[in-house]
Design an enzyme around this catalytic site. Structure first.
Site, PDB file in Angstrom:
ATOM      1  N   LYS A   1      37.973  54.133  41.946  1.00 37.65           N
ATOM      2  CA  LYS A   1      38.190  52.799  42.887  1.00 37.65           C
ATOM      3  C   LYS A   1      37.351  54.475  43.711  1.00 37.65           C
ATOM      4  CE  LYS A   1      43.001  51.128  42.083  1.00 37.65           C
ATOM      5  NZ  LYS A   1      42.274  49.877  42.356  1.00 37.65           N
TER       6      LYS A   1
ATOM      7  N   HIS B   1      52.674  48.326  45.007  1.00 39.40           N
ATOM      8  CA  HIS B   1      51.462  47.379  43.560  1.00 39.40           C
ATOM      9  C   HIS B   1      52.624  47.492  41.966  1.00 39.40           C
ATOM     10  CE1 HIS B   1      48.860  47.171  40.705  1.00 39.40           C
ATOM     11  NE2 HIS B   1      47.500  46.848  41.503  1.00 39.40           N
TER      12      HIS B   1
ATOM     13  N   ASP C   1      51.818  57.303  45.426  1.00 44.04           N
ATOM     14  CA  ASP C   1      50.634  55.828  44.600  1.00 44.04           C
ATOM     15  C   ASP C   1      49.704  56.159  45.469  1.00 44.04           C
ATOM     16  OD1 ASP C   1      49.113  54.327  44.304  1.00 44.04           O
ATOM     17  OD2 ASP C   1      50.109  53.066  43.955  1.00 44.04           O
TER      18      ASP C   1
ATOM     19  N   GLN D   1      44.935  53.644  46.906  1.00 44.53           N
ATOM     20  CA  GLN D   1      44.401  52.971  47.264  1.00 44.53           C
ATOM     21  C   GLN D   1      43.770  54.313  48.689  1.00 44.53           C
ATOM     22  OE1 GLN D   1      42.603  50.904  47.791  1.00 44.53           O
ATOM     23  NE2 GLN D   1      43.984  49.102  46.012  1.00 44.53           N
TER      24      GLN D   1
ATOM     25  N   CYS E   1      48.953  42.160  43.120  1.00 43.37           N
ATOM     26  CA  CYS E   1      49.803  42.853  42.202  1.00 43.37           C
ATOM     27  C   CYS E   1      51.062  43.020  42.907  1.00 43.37           C
ATOM     28  CB  CYS E   1      49.381  43.837  41.187  1.00 43.37           C
ATOM     29  SG  CYS E   1      48.332  43.338  40.477  1.00 43.37           S
TER      30      CYS E   1
HETATM   31  N1  7TS Z   1      48.938  51.433  43.128  1.00 40.35           N
HETATM   32  C1  7TS Z   1      47.482  50.328  44.244  1.00 40.35           C
HETATM   33  C2  7TS Z   1      48.227  50.469  45.296  1.00 40.35           C
HETATM   34  C3  7TS Z   1      46.614  50.058  43.421  1.00 40.35           C
HETATM   35  O1  7TS Z   1      45.681  49.510  44.723  1.00 40.35           O
HETATM   36  C4  7TS Z   1      45.997  49.962  42.297  1.00 40.35           C
HETATM   37  C5  7TS Z   1      45.260  48.338  41.593  1.00 40.35           C
HETATM   38  C6  7TS Z   1      46.685  50.511  41.629  1.00 40.35           C
HETATM   39  C7  7TS Z   1      48.250  51.479  41.965  1.00 40.35           C
HETATM   40  C8  7TS Z   1      46.971  50.130  39.942  1.00 40.35           C
HETATM   41  O2  7TS Z   1      45.521  51.463  39.609  1.00 40.35           O
HETATM   42  P1  7TS Z   1      44.827  51.391  38.497  1.00 40.35           P
HETATM   43  O3  7TS Z   1      43.243  51.812  38.639  1.00 40.35           O
HETATM   44  O4  7TS Z   1      45.823  51.857  37.415  1.00 40.35           O
HETATM   45  O5  7TS Z   1      44.597  49.962  37.561  1.00 40.35           O
HETATM   46  N2  7TS Z   1      44.791  47.828  42.798  1.00 40.35           N
HETATM   47  C9  7TS Z   1      44.075  46.527  42.444  1.00 40.35           C
HETATM   48  C10 7TS Z   1      43.948  46.264  43.452  1.00 40.35           C
HETATM   49  O6  7TS Z   1      43.830  45.761  45.186  1.00 40.35           O
HETATM   50  N3  7TS Z   1      42.659  44.563  43.259  1.00 40.35           N
HETATM   51  O7  7TS Z   1      42.647  45.252  42.223  1.00 40.35           O
HETATM   52  C11 7TS Z   1      43.469  46.072  41.403  1.00 40.35           C
END
Ligand code: 7TS
Length: 412
Positions: free
Chosen positions: A231, A127, A205, A208, A369
């Site tokens: 999430k 991502h 990371d 997910q 992303c």
């Molecule tokens: N890493 C992964 C694998 C992700 O899927 C996401 C967000 C992030 C990092 C960032 O997370 P945040 O909470 O700091 O924003 N993924 C997604 C997505 O798949 N669609 O919208 C956000």
């Protein structure tokens, strides 16, 4: 489709999520954008309301009763987070705004430890939140970015390349547990073990995975691991960075301000102990309380059961989408996380998502992303359905029906 009879009463759990019970475009809402953010159960919403109605005060600063309660609740959330991922102690838990901030924190504090010629190893499926911070670190230090290749549409890492890549002076290896665009589940423990043999620090990371699978940072053997509360049925604005104590202790702070100091003089300061050294300013106290309620809620169901449920829905979707003419599927046909990405010939992902939205189905279309990865796979965008514990086999049936209609509509 039908799920095997299993212990949790999934249909009853659905009733815990007030937002799900509404019509969208005059159709029952089917929420399949859980990879972006999940919905919140009543238990989490109530915990937030209770905190603001009864206990709200700033933490660690005052000695009055409400401040005591807020501090106790905030530190209890930290202890719960440590238990949730089996960290050795709550001191290894830094509260952040989310995965992105956790990774930025690590990349920033490693600046003085890297020099020109050092390697930072990533994978091609990261991502942007686990790519851009390392690009910035590389620019600050002269270190070089290296990438573990993704083999193709099956979305697997080319594991045969890893030791060669790690051997190129790699100091940090950052990779995702579950890919948000492919659904690939990476072998975290194996990757960490290989990195350790080469003396590289690992950053996982877990955006997910944290809300879906049991996580045990000691068994995984990672140095850092980041995830987001929103999430995993928790509120937005709160996340966790796990860091091994000895590493956190040795690193310089990320941001300066209140709470992270031991003593301040006009010209210089000394730092508070970990994890407070990394938590400058008033934290998201309510968010931590809400995340605590979310962790309790998920463990009340059982993460192994949630993982099996989400994977089963994703497998079924993957298999049945494969039978629709014009569909190209991404990610592994075997073990996968609870999401499915696909492209429909003759239609942009945004058109597919708009088509589904008219039927009350929330999907996500775009590059997720993961721009460099999609460029490599030769598609500008994919459509993604991502599942969580409240999704049902009937929703999968409806999704397949609607994508069939979309294929007919755009294929004309
Ligand atoms: N890493 C992964 C694998 C992700 O899927 C996401 C967000 C992030 C990092 C960032 O997370 P945040 O909470 O700091 O924003 N993924 C997604 C997505 O798949 N669609 O919208 C956000």
């Amino acid at each position: 489709m039908k799920l095997p009879a299993s212990t949790p009463d999934w249909a009853a759990l659905r009733a815990d999520f007030p937002i799900l019970h509404q019509l969208v475009h005059r159709q029952p809402l089917i929420y399949l954008d859980n990879g972006a953010t999940t919905q919140k159960p009543r238990a989490v919403i109530d915990a937030l309301v209770r905190y603001y109605e009864r206990d709200n005060a700033n933490v660690h600063r005052a000695i009055h009763e409400l401040s005591y309660r807020a501090t106790t609740a905030y530190e209890a959330a930290r202890a719960r987070a440590a238990q949730f991922i089996n960290a050795a102690s709550p001191e290894e838990i830094v509260f952040t705004r989310g995965t992105t901030e956790g990774i930025n924190l690590v990349s920033y504090v490693f600046t003085p430890r890297l020099k020109r010629g050092d390697g930072i190893l990533l994978t091609e499926m990261e991502h942007h939140s686990n790519l851009v911070p390392w690009q910035l670190l590389a620019r600050r230090t002269g270190a070089q970015l290296l990438f573990v290749p993704v083999t193709g549409d099956d979305g697997l890492l080319d594991l045969a390349r890893i030791d060669d890549l790690l051997g190129r002076n790699v100091r940090l290896f950052a990779f995702t547990h579950i890919s948000n665009s492919l659904g690939t589940v990476n072998p975290v423990a194996e990757l960490c073990a290989r990195a350790r043999r080469h003396g590289a620090v690992t950053v996982v990371d877990a955006a997910q995975s944290a809300g879906h699978l049991p996580l045990d940072v000691q068994a995984l053997g990672c140095d850092f691991l980041a995830f987001s509360g929103h999430k995993m049925a928790g509120p937005t604005g709160i996340g966790v960075l796990f860091g091994r104590h000895e590493l956190l202790d040795a690193l310089e702070p990320f941001q300066g301000g209140g709470e992270m100091i031991a003593s301040v003089q006009f010209e210089q300061s000394t730092w508070n102990k970990v994890p407070h050294k990394f938590e400058a300013g008033t934290p998201d106290i309510a968010g931590a309380v809400g995340l605590h309620a979310a962790m309790d809620y998920l463990d009340g169901i059982g993460r192994p059961a949630i993982a099996a449920h989400d994977e089963e829905l994703a497998r079924e979707t993957f298999a049945r989408l494969g039978g629709i003419p014009g569909i190209r599927l991404f990610g592994p046909p075997g073990e996968r996380g609870g999401l499915v990405s696909f492209a429909l010939a003759g239609a942009h992902a945004h058109d597919v998502v708009t088509f589904a939205d008219q039927q009350g189905i929330a999907l996500r279309g775009g590059h997720h992303c993961n721009q460099p990865l999609l460029r490599k796979l030769g598609v500008p965008a994919t459509t993604r359905a991502s599942f969580y514990l409240y999704n049902t086999p009937e929703e999968v049936d409806r999704l397949i029906e609607v994508i069939r209609q979309a294929a007919g509509f755009f294929g004309r």
